[in-house]
Design a protein around this motif. Sequence first.
Motif, PDB file in Angstrom:
ATOM      1  N   ASP A 147      10.133  91.813  36.573  1.00 58.80           N
ATOM      2  CA  ASP A 147       9.936  93.116  36.196  1.00 58.80           C
ATOM      3  C   ASP A 147      11.050  94.210  37.113  1.00 58.80           C
ATOM      4  O   ASP A 147      10.981  93.874  37.974  1.00 58.80           O
ATOM      5  N   PRO A 148      11.753  95.069  35.964  1.00 58.69           N
ATOM      6  CA  PRO A 148      11.465  95.225  34.694  1.00 58.69           C
ATOM      7  C   PRO A 148      12.137  94.090  33.935  1.00 58.69           C
ATOM      8  O   PRO A 148      12.973  93.388  34.516  1.00 58.69           O
ATOM      9  N   SER A 150      14.833  91.690  31.897  1.00 59.24           N
ATOM     10  CA  SER A 150      16.183  91.895  32.001  1.00 59.24           C
ATOM     11  C   SER A 150      16.664  90.816  31.052  1.00 59.24           C
ATOM     12  O   SER A 150      16.543  89.848  31.153  1.00 59.24           O
ATOM     13  N   THR A 199      12.443  89.177  45.673  1.00 57.63           N
ATOM     14  CA  THR A 199      12.847  90.624  45.452  1.00 57.63           C
ATOM     15  C   THR A 199      14.412  90.614  45.746  1.00 57.63           C
ATOM     16  O   THR A 199      15.202  89.792  46.127  1.00 57.63           O
ATOM     17  N   ASP A 201      17.568  92.326  47.181  1.00 54.15           N
ATOM     18  CA  ASP A 201      18.138  93.337  48.311  1.00 54.15           C
ATOM     19  C   ASP A 201      19.417  93.737  47.860  1.00 54.15           C
ATOM     20  O   ASP A 201      20.382  92.981  47.648  1.00 54.15           O
ATOM     21  N   PRO A 202      19.493  95.127  48.237  1.00 54.34           N
ATOM     22  CA  PRO A 202      21.045  95.574  47.753  1.00 54.34           C
ATOM     23  C   PRO A 202      22.007  95.069  48.372  1.00 54.34           C
ATOM     24  O   PRO A 202      23.163  95.203  48.057  1.00 54.34           O
ATOM     25  N   TRP A 238      20.409  91.221  40.818  1.00 60.95           N
ATOM     26  CA  TRP A 238      19.624  90.729  42.038  1.00 60.95           C
ATOM     27  C   TRP A 238      20.211  91.314  43.259  1.00 60.95           C
ATOM     28  O   TRP A 238      19.692  90.849  44.587  1.00 60.95           O
ATOM     29  N   ASP A 240      20.219  94.965  42.958  1.00 60.56           N
ATOM     30  CA  ASP A 240      19.692  96.303  42.698  1.00 60.56           C
ATOM     31  C   ASP A 240      18.556  96.961  43.487  1.00 60.56           C
ATOM     32  O   ASP A 240      18.498  98.109  43.209  1.00 60.56           O
ATOM     33  N   GLY A 241      18.080  96.052  44.175  1.00 59.52           N
ATOM     34  CA  GLY A 241      16.768  96.581  45.165  1.00 59.52           C
ATOM     35  C   GLY A 241      15.763  97.145  44.231  1.00 59.52           C
ATOM     36  O   GLY A 241      14.683  97.560  45.024  1.00 59.52           O
ATOM     37  N   ASP A 242      15.562  96.441  42.902  1.00 60.71           N
ATOM     38  CA  ASP A 242      14.385  96.985  42.345  1.00 60.71           C
ATOM     39  C   ASP A 242      13.756  95.909  41.751  1.00 60.71           C
ATOM     40  O   ASP A 242      12.487  95.665  41.799  1.00 60.71           O
ATOM     41  N   ILE A 243      14.301  94.841  40.897  1.00 60.01           N
ATOM     42  CA  ILE A 243      13.795  93.704  40.066  1.00 60.01           C
ATOM     43  C   ILE A 243      12.897  92.807  41.320  1.00 60.01           C
ATOM     44  O   ILE A 243      13.106  92.683  42.126  1.00 60.01           O
ATOM     45  N   LEU A 244      11.718  92.458  40.611  1.00 62.79           N
ATOM     46  CA  LEU A 244      10.905  91.709  41.072  1.00 62.79           C
ATOM     47  C   LEU A 244      10.686  90.310  40.234  1.00 62.79           C
ATOM     48  O   LEU A 244      10.499  90.359  38.922  1.00 62.79           O
TER      49      LEU A 244
END
Length: 263
Positions: A147-148, A150, A199, A201-202, A238, A240-244
């Motif tokens: 999520d979201p 991809s 998760t 990580d940027p 992986w 982007d700091g957002d995707i789970l």
Amino acid sequence: MSYVLDPAWHAERARLENISALYDPGTAEICDRLGLAPGWRCLDVGAGTGGVAERFAERVGPAGEVLAVDADTRFLEPLAGGALSVRRMDVTAEPLPGNRFDLVHSRLLLEHLASPEPVLRSMVRAARPGGWVVVEDIDWTTVRAVDPPSPAHDRVVTALLTALAVGPYDQNFGRKVPRLLRAAGLRDVQVRAVSLPLTADPVAGQPAWDLLIDQLAPRLLAAGLVDEDDLDAFHRLWHDGDILGFGPLMVSAWGRRAESADA
């Protein structure tokens, strides 16, 4: 013994240590639940970088014994000493020491074997009567969930699973482990299955994905399963700091050998 990944890859130790960081705590919890204590004799089959074997050695202390075996012992040999000994062996061709260990463990080994049942039976025979056998292997059924959503993740994961389907590797082996333990004669078989959240990580990205795909990238590209743009998009995702997302389902199952060595 065949192996879908290259143990000589330049970052293989980092990949294996990342796996240890993810899964060693769960392994330790199970083994502690089974009563792992000072004086126990333990066998770790396919011991990798030795993280589990080291934890065993800490638990059993100087009165105990830990034997770590692997076909490639380059990461294990520096750990040998005290309660921990290391043996290089191909468990598909050589029998394990029999009727000796209070606890026999393997993780991410049997799924790679063309014929895992004989090795599992060897592990059962290695346990003393009444001893425990713990087997942990993965099932890739959960890895598409992110999520979201991809398209980049889906393309690369589809390519990965296609590549894994070539050869003896069984990407759904984890779900079979409890049944195989019962078939091997173990009693009181129990199971736990965990899909860890992953998760992005940027800075660090997600090593569980980055290192695996980096090692397999030449194979995926050569087979035409992905192109460089797909791989770049996957790695950006992986970071982007957002995707789970969710890791593969780690299926841990354990059972006790019958009290009679002939059972």
